[in-house]
Design a protein around this motif. Structure first.
Motif, PDB file in Angstrom:
ATOM      1  N   LEU A  96       4.347   0.477   2.615  1.00 37.70           N
ATOM      2  CA  LEU A  96       5.546   0.829   3.368  1.00 37.70           C
ATOM      3  C   LEU A  96       5.190   1.694   4.576  1.00 37.70           C
ATOM      4  O   LEU A  96       5.648   1.433   5.700  1.00 37.70           O
ATOM      5  CB  LEU A  96       6.524   1.568   2.457  1.00 37.70           C
ATOM      6  CG  LEU A  96       7.830   2.060   3.110  1.00 37.70           C
ATOM      7  CD1 LEU A  96       8.637   0.864   3.629  1.00 37.70           C
ATOM      8  CD2 LEU A  96       8.650   2.877   2.122  1.00 37.70           C
ATOM      9  N   ILE A  97       4.353   2.707   4.349  1.00 33.79           N
ATOM     10  CA  ILE A  97       3.913   3.560   5.453  1.00 33.79           C
ATOM     11  C   ILE A  97       3.127   2.738   6.475  1.00 33.79           C
ATOM     12  O   ILE A  97       3.315   2.874   7.691  1.00 33.79           O
ATOM     13  CB  ILE A  97       3.050   4.719   4.928  1.00 33.79           C
ATOM     14  CG1 ILE A  97       3.869   5.613   3.997  1.00 33.79           C
ATOM     15  CG2 ILE A  97       2.491   5.540   6.091  1.00 33.79           C
ATOM     16  CD1 ILE A  97       5.086   6.234   4.631  1.00 33.79           C
ATOM     17  N   GLY A  98       2.239   1.872   5.983  1.00 34.96           N
ATOM     18  CA  GLY A  98       1.462   1.027   6.887  1.00 34.96           C
ATOM     19  C   GLY A  98       2.348   0.093   7.684  1.00 34.96           C
ATOM     20  O   GLY A  98       2.102  -0.147   8.873  1.00 34.96           O
ATOM     21  N   GLY A  99       3.393  -0.429   7.053  1.00 41.06           N
ATOM     22  CA  GLY A  99       4.308  -1.318   7.760  1.00 41.06           C
ATOM     23  C   GLY A  99       5.068  -0.603   8.855  1.00 41.06           C
ATOM     24  O   GLY A  99       5.233  -1.127   9.974  1.00 41.06           O
ATOM     25  N   ILE A 100       5.546   0.600   8.565  1.00 40.63           N
ATOM     26  CA  ILE A 100       6.258   1.390   9.583  1.00 40.63           C
ATOM     27  C   ILE A 100       5.351   1.652  10.775  1.00 40.63           C
ATOM     28  O   ILE A 100       5.765   1.530  11.938  1.00 40.63           O
ATOM     29  CB  ILE A 100       6.760   2.704   8.965  1.00 40.63           C
ATOM     30  CG1 ILE A 100       7.857   2.411   7.937  1.00 40.63           C
ATOM     31  CG2 ILE A 100       7.284   3.647  10.055  1.00 40.63           C
ATOM     32  CD1 ILE A 100       8.300   3.632   7.150  1.00 40.63           C
ATOM     33  N   LYS A 101       4.100   1.993  10.473  1.00 43.69           N
ATOM     34  CA  LYS A 101       3.155   2.282  11.551  1.00 43.69           C
ATOM     35  C   LYS A 101       2.851   1.031  12.370  1.00 43.69           C
ATOM     36  O   LYS A 101       2.898   1.047  13.606  1.00 43.69           O
ATOM     37  CB  LYS A 101       1.867   2.857  10.973  1.00 43.69           C
ATOM     38  CG  LYS A 101       0.804   3.203  12.010  1.00 43.69           C
ATOM     39  CD  LYS A 101      -0.415   3.808  11.339  1.00 43.69           C
ATOM     40  CE  LYS A 101      -1.454   4.232  12.368  1.00 43.69           C
ATOM     41  NZ  LYS A 101      -1.995   3.109  13.145  1.00 43.69           N
ATOM     42  N   ASN A 129      -5.440  -1.616   5.215  1.00 47.19           N
ATOM     43  CA  ASN A 129      -5.820  -0.237   4.897  1.00 47.19           C
ATOM     44  C   ASN A 129      -6.455  -0.055   3.523  1.00 47.19           C
ATOM     45  O   ASN A 129      -6.151   0.891   2.794  1.00 47.19           O
ATOM     46  CB  ASN A 129      -4.596   0.688   5.013  1.00 47.19           C
ATOM     47  CG  ASN A 129      -3.965   0.645   6.388  1.00 47.19           C
ATOM     48  OD1 ASN A 129      -4.669   0.502   7.388  1.00 47.19           O
ATOM     49  ND2 ASN A 129      -2.654   0.751   6.451  1.00 47.19           N
ATOM     50  N   GLY A 130      -7.330  -0.945   3.167  1.00 51.74           N
ATOM     51  CA  GLY A 130      -8.037  -0.832   1.895  1.00 51.74           C
ATOM     52  C   GLY A 130      -7.306  -1.443   0.720  1.00 51.74           C
ATOM     53  O   GLY A 130      -7.891  -1.603  -0.361  1.00 51.74           O
ATOM     54  N   ALA A 131      -6.023  -1.776   0.913  1.00 49.39           N
ATOM     55  CA  ALA A 131      -5.253  -2.347  -0.196  1.00 49.39           C
ATOM     56  C   ALA A 131      -5.733  -3.737  -0.583  1.00 49.39           C
ATOM     57  O   ALA A 131      -5.403  -4.234  -1.668  1.00 49.39           O
ATOM     58  CB  ALA A 131      -3.771  -2.381   0.167  1.00 49.39           C
ATOM     59  N   TYR A 291      -8.171   7.144  -1.794  1.00 49.74           N
ATOM     60  CA  TYR A 291      -8.655   5.862  -1.278  1.00 49.74           C
ATOM     61  C   TYR A 291      -7.597   5.159  -0.437  1.00 49.74           C
ATOM     62  O   TYR A 291      -7.876   4.689   0.673  1.00 49.74           O
ATOM     63  CB  TYR A 291      -9.086   4.967  -2.442  1.00 49.74           C
ATOM     64  CG  TYR A 291      -9.451   3.565  -2.024  1.00 49.74           C
ATOM     65  CD1 TYR A 291     -10.633   3.307  -1.343  1.00 49.74           C
ATOM     66  CD2 TYR A 291      -8.598   2.494  -2.297  1.00 49.74           C
ATOM     67  CE1 TYR A 291     -10.968   2.018  -0.949  1.00 49.74           C
ATOM     68  CE2 TYR A 291      -8.923   1.211  -1.908  1.00 49.74           C
ATOM     69  CZ  TYR A 291     -10.105   0.972  -1.234  1.00 49.74           C
ATOM     70  OH  TYR A 291     -10.424  -0.295  -0.836  1.00 49.74           O
ATOM     71  N   LEU A 292      -6.360   5.075  -0.948  1.00 50.28           N
ATOM     72  CA  LEU A 292      -5.334   4.322  -0.236  1.00 50.28           C
ATOM     73  C   LEU A 292      -4.732   5.084   0.948  1.00 50.28           C
ATOM     74  O   LEU A 292      -4.296   4.465   1.917  1.00 50.28           O
ATOM     75  CB  LEU A 292      -4.204   3.923  -1.193  1.00 50.28           C
ATOM     76  CG  LEU A 292      -4.412   2.668  -2.043  1.00 50.28           C
ATOM     77  CD1 LEU A 292      -3.131   2.308  -2.786  1.00 50.28           C
ATOM     78  CD2 LEU A 292      -4.876   1.479  -1.212  1.00 50.28           C
ATOM     79  N   LEU A 293      -4.726   6.416   0.879  1.00 50.55           N
ATOM     80  CA  LEU A 293      -4.025   7.189   1.910  1.00 50.55           C
ATOM     81  C   LEU A 293      -4.945   7.789   2.971  1.00 50.55           C
ATOM     82  O   LEU A 293      -4.473   8.171   4.046  1.00 50.55           O
ATOM     83  CB  LEU A 293      -3.214   8.313   1.251  1.00 50.55           C
ATOM     84  CG  LEU A 293      -2.120   7.869   0.267  1.00 50.55           C
ATOM     85  CD1 LEU A 293      -1.393   9.085  -0.284  1.00 50.55           C
ATOM     86  CD2 LEU A 293      -1.143   6.895   0.925  1.00 50.55           C
ATOM     87  N   HIS A 294      -6.240   7.875   2.692  1.00 50.96           N
ATOM     88  CA  HIS A 294      -7.119   8.556   3.648  1.00 50.96           C
ATOM     89  C   HIS A 294      -7.156   7.842   4.996  1.00 50.96           C
ATOM     90  O   HIS A 294      -7.350   8.466   6.031  1.00 50.96           O
ATOM     91  CB  HIS A 294      -8.539   8.668   3.081  1.00 50.96           C
ATOM     92  CG  HIS A 294      -9.376   7.430   3.263  1.00 50.96           C
ATOM     93  ND1 HIS A 294      -9.298   6.339   2.420  1.00 50.96           N
ATOM     94  CD2 HIS A 294     -10.298   7.102   4.209  1.00 50.96           C
ATOM     95  CE1 HIS A 294     -10.128   5.410   2.830  1.00 50.96           C
ATOM     96  NE2 HIS A 294     -10.756   5.835   3.910  1.00 50.96           N
ATOM     97  N   ILE A 295      -6.938   6.521   4.985  1.00 53.40           N
ATOM     98  CA  ILE A 295      -7.045   5.749   6.221  1.00 53.40           C
ATOM     99  C   ILE A 295      -6.003   6.183   7.249  1.00 53.40           C
ATOM    100  O   ILE A 295      -6.189   6.009   8.458  1.00 53.40           O
ATOM    101  CB  ILE A 295      -6.912   4.242   5.904  1.00 53.40           C
ATOM    102  CG1 ILE A 295      -7.497   3.398   7.038  1.00 53.40           C
ATOM    103  CG2 ILE A 295      -5.478   3.867   5.621  1.00 53.40           C
ATOM    104  CD1 ILE A 295      -8.986   3.467   7.139  1.00 53.40           C
ATOM    105  N   PHE A 296      -4.903   6.798   6.789  1.00 52.64           N
ATOM    106  CA  PHE A 296      -3.853   7.230   7.706  1.00 52.64           C
ATOM    107  C   PHE A 296      -4.197   8.536   8.422  1.00 52.64           C
ATOM    108  O   PHE A 296      -3.563   8.875   9.413  1.00 52.64           O
ATOM    109  CB  PHE A 296      -2.528   7.398   6.960  1.00 52.64           C
ATOM    110  CG  PHE A 296      -2.003   6.124   6.359  1.00 52.64           C
ATOM    111  CD1 PHE A 296      -1.562   5.088   7.174  1.00 52.64           C
ATOM    112  CD2 PHE A 296      -1.957   5.947   4.985  1.00 52.64           C
ATOM    113  CE1 PHE A 296      -1.083   3.896   6.631  1.00 52.64           C
ATOM    114  CE2 PHE A 296      -1.481   4.767   4.432  1.00 52.64           C
ATOM    115  CZ  PHE A 296      -1.046   3.744   5.254  1.00 52.64           C
ATOM    116  N   VAL A 297      -5.198   9.261   7.904  1.00 52.94           N
ATOM    117  CA  VAL A 297      -5.499  10.581   8.488  1.00 52.94           C
ATOM    118  C   VAL A 297      -6.965  10.784   8.854  1.00 52.94           C
ATOM    119  O   VAL A 297      -7.286  11.676   9.645  1.00 52.94           O
ATOM    120  CB  VAL A 297      -5.058  11.710   7.526  1.00 52.94           C
ATOM    121  CG1 VAL A 297      -3.558  11.665   7.293  1.00 52.94           C
ATOM    122  CG2 VAL A 297      -5.805  11.638   6.201  1.00 52.94           C
TER     123      VAL A 297
END
Length: 369
Positions: A96-101, A129-131, A291-297
């Motif tokens: 969801l976060i990746g889609g918004i971005k 994003n690694g998913a 793992y899943l969230l680090h790509i955003f930061v």
């Protein structure tokens, strides 16, 4: 690492933390194309080619489920339900976060095309994003009953399965001229790692207390990765796929080495419950979130350090500061685990058949396999 059966393995959480750190470093050093730099001092190529942390995760997954299900009969639908509860909530949040971005901030694609990409991600390595690795993990769950069936009949059958996959990748390489995409991004390559994890548990006695053997495996594997790095590594021929034949057996070598090291570490020590061990285990507990969230930061963290603190163009400085930057992911991992992952774990059910189920004392709630 505690499963719905109530089993907890401190040492395996240590390994999960290491895998998450390797992947984080792989992205952190990209601030100055450190992933394209000449290979650093041996064995640091395991960090400059830190994508191999995904291989460690997958080998560990095979080992863990072999350990949890050893000699037991599983209720397969309950098993799948538990895996959905374990993986889906955070995966949906990250997508969801990746889609918004991607749709609303970057304008990379339309909502329709993003939706199509997500649907194709059930079969193809299309999730961002690694998913994409979760798709491979899901394919492993579908194959798990068959692999457990083979392992009960003969370990030779599992080895034969690996040989068959190597042969398949060889044929594909000869036909299309490259096999990196299939080897790295799909179960066609990754299945070797899950199977070696299963085999490592079955032959764990071979590695117990064999510290010299573990050292030899680590040094040989590090040397192999230094050579791969020196030949261009993952991004050889970028943006096209690497045409190196090493990708025929790359995942095989990774799975074999990591399986041996996991079995050695898990069976050779009484893992401490002291502060350092608990801290490292906590990182492992939060590793899925990291793992899943680090790509955003991670790229923003690297850019801020590079611009305001110290130049990261030197690969050794970048590698030295990567652990410091990694610490910033721990609060994020904790929050994600506490508020996104953990609430759903209360709905897990026991997937071990009644006559093989753990006792009431063993069935403790909380966290994850």
């Amino acid at each position: 690492m505690k499963s719905s059966t109530g089993k907890y393995y401190v040492g395996l959480d240590h390994i999960r933390g290491i895998a998450a750190f390797m992947v984080f470093t792989w992205h952190f050093i990209q601030v100055h194309n450190g992933h394209l730099a000449p290979p650093p001092l041996f064995p640091l190529s395991l960090l400059t080619e830190g994508h191999t942390g995904v291989s460690l995760f997958m080998t560990l997954s095979g080992y863990l489920f072999a350990k949890l299900l050893d000699g037991k009969r599983i209720i397969y639908l309950s098993f799948l339900w538990n895996r959905v509860l374990r993986l889906a909530p955070l995966l949906i949040f990250a997508l969801l976060i990746g889609g918004i971005k991607m749709v609303y901030f970057d304008g990379y694609m339309s909502p329709f095309h993003y939706t199509i990409m997500l649907l194709s991600g059930l079969v193809l390595p299309a999730l961002p994003n690694g998913a994409w690795s979760i798709t491979i993990e899901f394919h492993f769950y579908l194959l798990l009953p068959f692999l457990l069936f083979l392992s009960k009949r003969s370990t030779f059958l599992l080895c034969l399965f690996i040989l068959a996959m190597i042969l398949l990748r060889t044929v594909l390489y000869m036909e299309i001229g490259q096999v990196q995409k299939l080897s790295y991004w799909t179960i066609i390559g990754r299945i070797d790692q899950f199977i070696f994890g299963i085999l490592a548990y079955q032959f764990r006695a071979i590695f117990k207390g064999r510290h010299f053997l573990a050292l030899v495996v680590f040094l040989v594997f590090s040397g192999f990765y230094w050579y791969v790095d020196s030949q261009g590594g993952f991004y050889r021929n970028y943006p096209l796929s690497s045409r190196s034949s090493v990708w025929i057996y790359m995942t095989t070598v990774e799975g074999l080495a990591y399986a041996a090291l996991i079995a050695w570490y898990d069976n050779s020590f009484i893992h401490s419950t002291g502060r350092v061990s608990r801290f490292l285990a906590r990182i492992g507990t939060y590793s899925y979130s990291i793992y899943l969230l680090h790509i955003f930061v991670v790229f923003s963290i690297a850019e801020l350090i590079d611009e305001y603190l110290i130049d990261l163009s030197n690969i050794y400085i970048a590698l030295l500061l990567s652990p410091v930057a990694f610490l910033l992911m721990i609060p994020i991992g904790w929050a994600s685990y506490r508020f996104i992952e953990l609430p759903f774990l209360n709905y897990r059910t026991n997937y071990i058949a009644a006559d093989d189920a753990p006792s009431a004392l063993e069935r403790r709630s909380d966290v994850s396999a």
